[in-house]
Scaffold this active site. Structure first.
Site, PDB file in Angstrom:
ATOM      1  CB  VAL A  11      30.758  -3.309  10.860  1.00  0.00           C
ATOM      2  CG1 VAL A  11      30.865  -4.755  11.317  1.00  0.00           C
ATOM      3  CG2 VAL A  11      30.905  -2.359  12.021  1.00  0.00           C
ATOM      4  CB  SER A  12      29.491  -0.721   6.236  1.00  0.00           C
ATOM      5  OG  SER A  12      30.272  -1.594   5.455  1.00  0.00           O
ATOM      6  CB  SER A  13      26.563   1.438   9.478  1.00  0.00           C
ATOM      7  OG  SER A  13      25.916   0.230   9.785  1.00  0.00           O
TER       8      SER A  13
END
Length: 185
Positions: A11-13
């Site tokens: 996931v990106s964050s």
């Protein structure tokens, strides 16, 4: 003997969850990154590539979880398949072995190009949204990492010869942020 089933989730964050990506899929080990897929600079991806062996299968929810641009996607799949590791994309129902035919390579390229296109659209919409918010006066940008006195202190220490890495540690910022403050003089 069959190899291990190893999953890669991303996931990106930090506040996003990977739970839905391979829910219900049985694996022997999972590698999880909470980082952008814009490049290959992801610690758990590198650990996965070091870990897997001949006969293993790497399961990834979808191509855009492995890479957001075509060159990186091809490179990562190639690195894995050169180790005789299968790469399986669950959502797209595609598997790559390194002995893939022309149609498989075309699908990898087309699907990878779509992931890259999607990332470009996201960035474009983000820029448009920021521009509109600025026009309405409701966008102020990110809060500065350092207040004015701390920025002065950072510059003074840099002038005294303290290394950029040490400054980053002392001030709790990235080295790029240190360089940005030094350029802003």
């Amino acid at each position: 003997m069959a190899g291990q089933r190893v999953s890669y989730v991303r996931v990106s964050s930090q506040d996003q969850s990977t739970v839905r990506q391979l829910a219900g899929v049985e694996v022997d080990r999972t590698f999880e990154d909470k980082a952008s897929g814009k490049d290959q600079n992801r610690p758990q991806l590198e650990e996965l590539i070091k870990f897997v062996r001949d006969g293993d299968t790497v399961l990834v929810h979808s191509m855009d979880r492995l890479a957001r641009n075509l060159d990186d996607l091809r490179s990562i799949v190639r690195r894995l398949t050169e180790k005789k590791v299968q790469v399986q994309f669950v959502k797209e129902q595609l598997t790559f072995t390194g002995e893939d035919n022309a149609m498989s390579q075309l699908l990898l390229s087309v699907m990878g190009a779509f992931a890259e296109f999607e990332r470009s659209l996201i960035r474009e919409r983000q820029r448009e949204g920021i521009a509109l918010a600025k026009k309405r006066g409701i966008y102020r940008g990110r809060a500065p990492s350092l207040d004015a006195p701390r920025a002065v202190e950072l510059r003074e220490k840099a002038a005294a010869g303290v290394s950029k890495a040490e400054l980053a540690r002392q001030f709790g910022v990235s080295r790029e942020t240190v360089y940005a403050y030094l350029r802003a003089v």
